[in-house]
Design an enzyme around this catalytic site. Structure first.
Site, PDB file in Angstrom:
ATOM      1  N   GLN A   1      -1.101   2.342  -6.039  1.00  0.00           N
ATOM      2  CA  GLN A   1      -2.524   2.568  -5.835  1.00  0.00           C
ATOM      3  C   GLN A   1      -3.374   2.039  -6.977  1.00  0.00           C
ATOM      4  O   GLN A   1      -4.461   1.501  -6.754  1.00  0.00           O
ATOM      5  CB  GLN A   1      -2.803   4.064  -5.664  1.00  0.00           C
ATOM      6  CG  GLN A   1      -2.416   4.602  -4.305  1.00  0.00           C
ATOM      7  CD  GLN A   1      -2.727   6.076  -4.179  1.00  0.00           C
ATOM      8  OE1 GLN A   1      -3.321   6.653  -5.073  1.00  0.00           O
ATOM      9  NE2 GLN A   1      -2.334   6.667  -3.082  1.00  0.00           N
TER      10      GLN A   1
ATOM     11  N   ASP B   1      -4.287  -1.657  -6.506  1.00  0.00           N
ATOM     12  CA  ASP B   1      -4.849  -2.051  -5.210  1.00  0.00           C
ATOM     13  C   ASP B   1      -6.271  -2.580  -5.371  1.00  0.00           C
ATOM     14  O   ASP B   1      -7.247  -1.846  -5.242  1.00  0.00           O
ATOM     15  CB  ASP B   1      -4.814  -0.838  -4.281  1.00  0.00           C
ATOM     16  CG  ASP B   1      -5.217  -1.184  -2.855  1.00  0.00           C
ATOM     17  OD1 ASP B   1      -5.602  -2.341  -2.611  1.00  0.00           O
ATOM     18  OD2 ASP B   1      -5.143  -0.297  -1.995  1.00  0.00           O
TER      19      ASP B   1
ATOM     20  N   SER C   1      -8.775  -2.333  -2.248  1.00  0.00           N
ATOM     21  CA  SER C   1      -9.426  -1.040  -2.078  1.00  0.00           C
ATOM     22  C   SER C   1     -10.519  -0.832  -3.116  1.00  0.00           C
ATOM     23  O   SER C   1     -11.607  -0.331  -2.806  1.00  0.00           O
ATOM     24  CB  SER C   1      -8.396   0.092  -2.165  1.00  0.00           C
ATOM     25  OG  SER C   1      -7.553   0.089  -1.038  1.00  0.00           O
TER      26      SER C   1
ATOM     27  N   TYR D   1      -1.430   1.709  12.011  1.00  0.00           N
ATOM     28  CA  TYR D   1      -2.138   0.465  11.750  1.00  0.00           C
ATOM     29  C   TYR D   1      -3.062   0.127  12.920  1.00  0.00           C
ATOM     30  O   TYR D   1      -2.792   0.471  14.058  1.00  0.00           O
ATOM     31  CB  TYR D   1      -1.150  -0.701  11.555  1.00  0.00           C
ATOM     32  CG  TYR D   1      -0.182  -0.512  10.415  1.00  0.00           C
ATOM     33  CD1 TYR D   1      -0.489   0.334   9.359  1.00  0.00           C
ATOM     34  CD2 TYR D   1       1.023  -1.187  10.403  1.00  0.00           C
ATOM     35  CE1 TYR D   1       0.403   0.495   8.311  1.00  0.00           C
ATOM     36  CE2 TYR D   1       1.929  -1.028   9.354  1.00  0.00           C
ATOM     37  CZ  TYR D   1       1.602  -0.188   8.312  1.00  0.00           C
ATOM     38  OH  TYR D   1       2.476  -0.030   7.278  1.00  0.00           O
TER      39      TYR D   1
ATOM     40  N   ARG E   1       0.848  -1.199   0.000  1.00  0.00           N
ATOM     41  CA  ARG E   1       0.000   0.000   0.000  1.00  0.00           C
ATOM     42  C   ARG E   1       0.876   1.239   0.000  1.00  0.00           C
ATOM     43  O   ARG E   1       1.060   1.912   1.007  1.00  0.00           O
ATOM     44  CB  ARG E   1      -0.939  -0.031   1.209  1.00  0.00           C
ATOM     45  CG  ARG E   1      -2.290  -0.640   0.910  1.00  0.00           C
ATOM     46  CD  ARG E   1      -2.157  -2.037   0.397  1.00  0.00           C
ATOM     47  NE  ARG E   1      -3.384  -2.551  -0.200  1.00  0.00           N
ATOM     48  CZ  ARG E   1      -3.492  -3.766  -0.685  1.00  0.00           C
ATOM     49  NH1 ARG E   1      -2.472  -4.567  -0.676  1.00  0.00           N
ATOM     50  NH2 ARG E   1      -4.626  -4.155  -1.216  1.00  0.00           N
TER      51      ARG E   1
END
Length: 422
Positions: free
Chosen positions: A125, A128, A131, A225, A120
């Protein structure tokens, strides 16, 4: 090199791993694209569309003749075993739960890339898939709730009286949760949300929701996280959430912990405390469920505590697949963009010095390159020299909940699960 796109065999799966648009992109890289007849029909793409884009339509795709296989759902062990040595696969692999397929990939000498493991980082992106598919799922779960709720979402002021807006509570503010907040807000609901990461408060506010702050210890690991709450803290979390759940017309849960069963956020007693006619949608039902009693693919009527009615508990299943056309559009682009990093002069040649390629690689040359998965496989396979999987550690480990920037729809700092969940 031959790249194959199969029909997805998993029951209920309507997505496809390539669209006519990405077929053009892949063919432009010098690859020969083969697509199984009917592979894209459920996603709105006919065989003719693919043929015009440059693909060759085949009635039955033979994995043994392919150099590259792209897919949506994790491969079945027989398919993995049928691939030739050195073949490359790209798709969702759910490595923590599909260990039989993983073993078949190792024994076949296949280089498998799991989209769950794509780092990530900003440069990745566009690759991904977690997502992009969570975006679809978060949108869809609000629509599923709105269909079942026996009242309006928005405020209406009429000559016959005023209809107050529905109250929507979202638990979990990752990509799916933020999209659910934004969608419910656009439909006119009054939206509140909670996440165990304090940093989520700004993200929730940016989507138009009100963040519910609970009196809990910070549940955020290094780097922003999330981490799993202890058993006693989980019980306290449910106790503190109970009054907020009780006044909600719609409850949507999206929380997940990577590599583990989804955390229990809502007990049956909490559901029974809601008003008759309320709706609960559990987006994590397929990975164990955030709501006690949720069953994937089923609507369950839970009697309210006062005995005056029922609450509808929806165990959402195959949410992205329910919107197959746009889900496939996004997913196929994720796949094509990752492959574009590997292709040189019409040949797929992964460069493992590239952190994106190294991070996404699950197996290569008979070795498991993702240490947590290798440990799980080693526990399953007999400890014999010829069967124990080799592990390569020359890669960035990517097995936690990560924060990254998603620039569509104003969603930022997403939290995703790296085993195929949301």
């Amino acid at each position: 090199m031959k790249l194959g796109i199969p029909r997805e065999r998993h029951e209920g799966e309507r997505r496809v791993a390539a669209t006519p648009e990405t077929v053009k992109q892949l063919a432009g890289l010098g690859l020969e694209v083969l697509i199984e007849a009917g592979a894209g029909v459920a996603a709105g793409h006919s065989d003719h569309d693919y043929a015009v884009a440059g693909a060759r339509i085949v009635q039955d795709l033979d994995p043994g003749e392919l150099n590259v296989l792209v897919h949506v759902r994790p491969l079945e062990p027989p398919t993995a075993a049928a691939l030739k040595r050195g073949a490359v696969t790209v798709g969702l692999a759910s490595p923590s739960s599909e260990l039989a397929t993983l073993q078949a990939l190792v024994e076949a000498g296949v280089t498998a890339f799991a989209l769950e493991l794509v780092p990530r980082i900003s440069r990745a992106q566009s690759m991904d898939a977690l997502s992009s598919q969570a975006l679809v799922a978060g949108y869809r779960c609000v629509l599923e709730a709105a269909i079942r709720l026996p009242r309006f979402f928005p405020l209406y002021m009429t000559a016959a009286g005023t209809v107050p807006p529905a109250r929507v509570l979202v638990l979990g503010a990752g990509v799916a949760g933020l999209q659910a907040i934004g969608t419910a807000k656009r439909l006119g609901a009054r939206v509140s949300a909670n996440d165990i990461r304090p940093a989520s408060a700004d993200e929730v506010a940016s989507m138009g929701g009100t963040f519910i702050k609970l009196d809990l210890e910070t549940a955020e690991a290094s780097g922003g996280y999330a981490r799993e709450l202890s058993a006693d803290r989980g019980a306290l979390q449910r106790e503190l959430l109970a009054p907020h759940v009780a006044v909600a017309d719609v409850l949507i849960t999206t929380a997940a912990v990577p590599g583990r069963r989804a955390p229990l956020l809502v007990s049956r007693q909490m559901v029974q405390g809601m008003r008759p006619g309320s709706v609960v949608v559990d987006l994590a039902a397929e990975s164990g469920g955030n709501v006690e009693g949720a069953v994937p693919g089923e609507d369950i009527l839970v009697p309210t505590a006062d005995g005056q009615g029922h609450v509808t508990l929806v165990g959402l299943k195959d949410a992205p697949s329910a919107m197959a056309q746009d889900a496939s559009r996004l997913y196929a682009k994720n796949v094509a963009n990752l492959l574009a990093l590997m292709v040189r002069d019409g040949t797929v040649a992964p460069d493992f010095d590239d952190e994106v390629i190294a991070g996404a690689c699950l197996t290569h040359d008979g070795a498991v390159r993702h240490p947590p998965t290798a440990e799980a496989l080693a526990a399953l396979v007999p400890a014999l020299p010829d069967h124990a999987p080799r592990v390569q550690n020359d890669r960035v480990q990517n097995d936690g909940i990560r924060n990254d920037t998603v620039q569509n729809d104003g969603i930022r700092n997403d939290r995703v699960q790296n085993d195929g969940g949301i």
